[in-house]
Scaffold this active site. Structure first.
Site, mmCIF file in Angstrom:
data_model
loop_
_atom_site.group_PDB
_atom_site.id
_atom_site.type_symbol
_atom_site.label_atom_id
_atom_site.label_comp_id
_atom_site.label_asym_id
_atom_site.label_seq_id
_atom_site.Cartn_x
_atom_site.Cartn_y
_atom_site.Cartn_z
ATOM 1 N N SER A 61 -1.765 -0.677 0.280
ATOM 2 C CA SER A 61 -3.007 -1.294 -0.213
ATOM 3 C C SER A 61 -4.179 -0.333 -0.356
ATOM 4 O O SER A 61 -5.186 -0.697 -0.961
ATOM 5 C CB SER A 61 -3.422 -2.437 0.707
ATOM 6 O OG SER A 61 -2.801 -3.607 0.277
ATOM 7 N N LYS A 64 -5.327 0.103 -3.754
ATOM 8 C CA LYS A 64 -6.190 -0.877 -4.428
ATOM 9 C C LYS A 64 -7.568 -0.283 -4.716
ATOM 10 O O LYS A 64 -8.230 -0.675 -5.670
ATOM 11 C CB LYS A 64 -6.303 -2.146 -3.565
ATOM 12 C CG LYS A 64 -4.974 -2.910 -3.519
ATOM 13 C CD LYS A 64 -4.965 -4.018 -2.488
ATOM 14 C CE LYS A 64 -3.624 -4.752 -2.532
ATOM 15 N NZ LYS A 64 -3.384 -5.646 -1.403
ATOM 16 N N TYR A 189 1.915 -2.191 -10.351
ATOM 17 C CA TYR A 189 1.364 -2.504 -9.020
ATOM 18 C C TYR A 189 2.305 -2.000 -7.919
ATOM 19 O O TYR A 189 1.869 -1.374 -6.944
ATOM 20 C CB TYR A 189 1.111 -4.013 -8.898
ATOM 21 C CG TYR A 189 0.716 -4.423 -7.505
ATOM 22 C CD1 TYR A 189 -0.560 -4.170 -7.020
ATOM 23 C CD2 TYR A 189 1.635 -5.022 -6.641
ATOM 24 C CE1 TYR A 189 -0.922 -4.508 -5.715
ATOM 25 C CE2 TYR A 189 1.289 -5.369 -5.342
ATOM 26 C CZ TYR A 189 0.011 -5.109 -4.882
ATOM 27 O OH TYR A 189 -0.337 -5.440 -3.590
ATOM 28 N N TYR A 241 -8.445 -6.412 5.473
ATOM 29 C CA TYR A 241 -7.843 -7.754 5.430
ATOM 30 C C TYR A 241 -8.798 -8.776 6.045
ATOM 31 O O TYR A 241 -10.012 -8.602 5.983
ATOM 32 C CB TYR A 241 -6.470 -7.773 6.131
ATOM 33 C CG TYR A 241 -5.527 -6.702 5.624
ATOM 34 C CD1 TYR A 241 -5.121 -6.681 4.298
ATOM 35 C CD2 TYR A 241 -5.027 -5.714 6.466
ATOM 36 C CE1 TYR A 241 -4.237 -5.709 3.820
ATOM 37 C CE2 TYR A 241 -4.147 -4.742 5.995
ATOM 38 C CZ TYR A 241 -3.764 -4.750 4.673
ATOM 39 O OH TYR A 241 -2.920 -3.803 4.208
ATOM 40 N N VAL A 259 -0.334 -1.574 4.556
ATOM 41 C CA VAL A 259 0.732 -1.935 5.495
ATOM 42 C C VAL A 259 1.693 -0.776 5.778
ATOM 43 O O VAL A 259 2.543 -0.887 6.657
ATOM 44 C CB VAL A 259 1.533 -3.192 5.043
ATOM 45 C CG1 VAL A 259 0.666 -4.426 5.057
ATOM 46 C CG2 VAL A 259 2.187 -2.977 3.694
HETATM 47 N N1 GLU Z 1 2.712 -3.451 -1.415
HETATM 48 C C1 GLU Z 1 2.159 -4.348 -0.447
HETATM 49 C C2 GLU Z 1 2.149 -5.765 -0.972
HETATM 50 O O1 GLU Z 1 1.773 -5.994 -2.059
HETATM 51 C C3 GLU Z 1 0.784 -3.894 -0.118
HETATM 52 C C4 GLU Z 1 0.180 -4.730 0.942
HETATM 53 C C5 GLU Z 1 -0.770 -4.016 1.824
HETATM 54 O O2 GLU Z 1 -0.687 -2.830 2.080
HETATM 55 O O3 GLU Z 1 -1.653 -4.726 2.291
HETATM 56 O O4 GLU Z 1 2.540 -6.672 -0.291
#
Ligand code: GLU
Length: 305
Positions: A61, A64, A189, A241, A259
């Site tokens: 993430s 992002k 993604y 989060y 994650v």
């Molecule tokens: N690739 C993970 C997902 O989309 C990323 C989630 C994360 O790192 O929060 O579930």
């Protein structure tokens, strides 16, 4: 600084046993839960590392933030925030419920999965390959590391099992939030989540953001001051989060976690920080990493509040 980082890693290693590595992406379950490392990059370009700071991990993430910067560069603020909001949710990163019940026209923010998929859909390029190449080139530039690449195993592992993200994306397509080929958007993604780097790489991204969009070691501007400010603000409110409030109170540094166990942090006008520890707490944040960051923030008085 190096001694301080080393003692923070050693004193906080004990916490890694309180969490678990992510296993919902099967390939991630192979990581070593005891790993813990940190790297600090100052605005003078000096770098200090301790613990497992050179171990590679997938940034998940944290990507992002990268796709948000690229989408803002390609489309401008107005067009991006027409498709995705800027409000925290208090729900988990892959929550589906908000999209239908509370906000069917727009995912809440670019740091939850729905919002990130909508943001990735805005990355420019004539075809899939060009988009994927641009994402990689941009990441190589802001990390100063030409070797940054996608981790093929993790990418394929998530592509095979990422049905929750698929559900979010198809729902957004049906509501007109995303245009274009859903499988291609998801593919991009999943690729961005599989970008592989180490603590130094993500600390350098943090340093560029703390330097208002200018790469400290080269002087090159990669994003405007405004883009860098938007990104850091969204990191504070949504980056950790549904523990972002707690993180702001106790640590007080704009940060984004993934994650895979990484946390990229940016202390305005002071330093970028990258931490890695794949053992996660129940919200999905690196448990050892958050403790190390808390120690550093207390020691150097880094809270922005
Ligand atoms: N690739 C993970 C997902 O989309 C990323 C989630 C994360 O790192 O929060 O579930």
């Amino acid at each position: 600084m190096k001694n301080l980082l080393e003692s923070l890693v050693e004193n906080n290693r004990i916490h890694v046993s309180e969490g678990k590595v992510a296993s919902y992406i099967p390939e991630l379950s192979k990581t070593n839960p005891s790993d813990l490392g940190i790297c600090v990059v100052g605005l003078d370009g000096k770098e200090y590392g301790a613990g497992d700071f050179e171990k590679k991990f997938t940034i998940q993430s944290i990507s992002k933030v990268i796709s948000l910067m690229l989408a803002l560069l390609d489309n401008g603020k107005r067009n991006v925030f027409e498709k995705v909001g800027m409000e925290p949710t208090g729900d988990s990163f892959n929550s589906i419920v908000n999209l239908e019940v509370k906000s069917p026209d727009k995912p809440f923010n670019p740091m939850i999965n729905a919002g990130a998929i909508a943001t990735t859909a805005l990355i420019g390029g004539d075809n899939q390959e060009e988009k994927s190449e641009r994402l990689l080139e941009f990441t190589r530039k802001i990390t100063g590391n030409p070797e940054i690449n996608y981790n093929e195993q993790v990418y394929l592992s998530e592509k095979e099992t990422g049905n929750r993200n698929r559900a979010l994306a198809y729902f957004m397509k049906s509501n007109g939030i995303i245009d274009g080929n859903v499988e291609e958007i998801l593919d991009l993604y999943f690729r961005q989540c599989s970008i592989e780097g180490n603590c130094r790489d993500i600390a350098r991204i943090g340093a560029m953001l703390s330097n208002d969009g200018v790469i400290p070691w080269s002087g090159e501007r990669v994003v405007s001051r405004e883009v860098s400010r938007i990104v850091k603000t969204i990191m504070v409110t949504c980056g950790m989060y549904d523990a972002s409030g707690n993180f702001a109170v106790h640590i007080g540094i704009p940060a984004k976690s993934g994650v895979g166990g990484g946390i990229m942090a940016s202390v305005p006008r002071r330093m970028g920080i990258g931490v890695y520890g794949p053992s996660l707490d129940e919200k999905g944040n690196s448990i050892g990493g958050a403790h190390v960051l808390k120690g550093l923030s207390d020691e150097l008085d880094l809270s922005i509040f």
